[in-house]
Design an enzyme around this catalytic site. Structure first.
Site, short mmCIF file in Angstrom:
data_model
loop_
_atom_site.label_atom_id
_atom_site.label_comp_id
_atom_site.label_asym_id
_atom_site.label_seq_id
_atom_site.Cartn_x
_atom_site.Cartn_y
_atom_site.Cartn_z
CG ASN A 14 42.09 32.99 38.14
OD1 ASN A 14 41.85 31.80 38.33
ND2 ASN A 14 43.31 33.45 38.30
CB CYS A 89 43.57 26.75 35.88
SG CYS A 89 42.98 28.40 36.31
N GLY A 90 40.34 25.84 36.93
CA GLY A 90 38.92 25.86 36.60
C GLY A 90 38.48 27.13 35.89
CG ASN A 212 45.87 26.08 44.66
OD1 ASN A 212 46.61 26.93 44.22
ND2 ASN A 212 45.63 24.95 44.01
CB CYS A 248 41.10 29.73 42.67
SG CYS A 248 41.82 28.09 42.43
CB THR A 250 40.50 23.77 40.97
OG1 THR A 250 41.60 24.66 41.20
CG2 THR A 250 40.54 23.26 39.54
#
Length: 322
Positions: A14, A89-90, A212, A248, A250
């Site tokens: 990511n 954003c994790g 999402n 992703c 989260t």
């Protein structure tokens, strides 16, 4: 033309363009057009999002974080690839941490959690080996309790995936991780490989701020090297404002939380997680989540969620803005 210094990094593929505005001298305003150019994979640098390092005192949401945690000096100003502002954003926050470390703005000491500001509120980061572990805050199931108790509050139609019972859509569960997620379960890895995320999934009811969408396949549980029961999920994700991404953070948390909740409802453990408790003890609190870009670990402690995974800085340079 304006030159802009940048760094490129990724967390389980990511990927992000990182900008240092720690002294408030960034030569351009981070407008939608600038973000879209930087994130463009043909005309720009290419990324799933753009992250600006800025002092929390300089951002309204950051000042609110400072009221409860004066030590949260740095704020993660995150934008999706289309220029839209995102709360959290994790994967990005881990890459943000690696960038803070590279810039010399933060020194990570084992066992010490560093507070930072985000639009989703306070987050904490610690470094464990080569991975970063992020305190993602509290999760919630935003739907009414009776829908949460049924395990679904919405439906999702995904191109390439047939529905159930003659419908084009499948039941799904909403999970709030500071940003919105909708999780839908699939029966097999073959189903997961066959879906088409080039088009946005159709979610009903339509979330007011978008969502999402995570398509997930639960896998067999394992016992880790400390003897702890660990769950396993494989997922793909369509991110709002971006499209399908390789990972992703989260979303990985949302996927683990949804499967954990469904397991509880199915009677794997005693009791029902109605969104207000931590679930039954025989349901795993630790989860490995496989995404196309790698693997991350999700841990649930009461109502709080922790995300661990790698962060890699791969390049740095200057780009000319048109």
């Amino acid at each position: 033309m304006t030159s802009l210094d940048f760094t490129k990094g990724h967390g389980t593929q990511n990927d992000f363009v990182l900008l240092d505005d720690s002294d408030g001298t960034l030569p351009v305003k981070l407008s939608d057009d600038v973000v879209r150019f930087l994130a463009d994979r043909r005309a720009g640098l290419g990324a799933d999002g753009v992250i600006r390092v800025v002092r929390s005192i300089e951002v309204e949401e950051g000042r609110r974080v400072l009221e409860s945690e004066p030590g949260a000096t740095w704020f993660m100003d995150y934008r999706n690839a289309d220029g839209s502002i995102a709360q959290m954003c994790g994967n990005g926050v881990r890459v943000f941490a690696a960038y803070l470390e590279q810039l010399g703005l933060v020194t990570f000491v084992p066992g010490v959690r560093v507070p930072i500001g985000t639009r989703a509120g306070l987050r904490t980061i610690e470094k464990i080996g080569e991975w970063f572990r992020v305190g993602m805050g509290e999760y919630s199931f935003p739907a009414p309790a009776e829908q949460v108790a049924l395990g679904a509050d919405s439906s999702v139609a995904i191109r390439g995936l047939s529905g159930i019972g003659g419908s084009d859509a499948r039941p799904a569960l909403s999970v709030d991780m500071g940003n919105p997620h909708t999780v839908v379960a699939l029966a097999s890895l073959e189903d997961l490989a066959g879906i088409d995320f080039t088009a946005p999934p159709a979610v009903e009811p339509v979330p007011p701020h978008g969502t999402n969408v995570e398509a997930v396949v639960p896998g067999p549980q394992i016992i880790d090297d400390r003897g702890h029961l660990t769950g396993h999920v494989t997922m793909r994700v369509h991110e709002r404002g971006v499209g399908e991404t390789r990972s992703c953070g989260t979303g990985a948390c949302a996927a683990a939380l949804a499967v954990r909740h469904w397991m509880t409802l199915a009677g794997v453990g005693a009791g029902v997680d109605d969104g207000r408790d931590a679930g039954a003890s025989s349901v795993p609190d630790a989860w490995l989540v496989d995404v196309p870009g790698g693997t991350v670990k999700v841990e649930v402690e009461g109502r709080n969620v922790y995300l661990s995974g790698p962060a890699v800085l791969v390049a740095a340079g200057q780009v000319e803005l048109p």
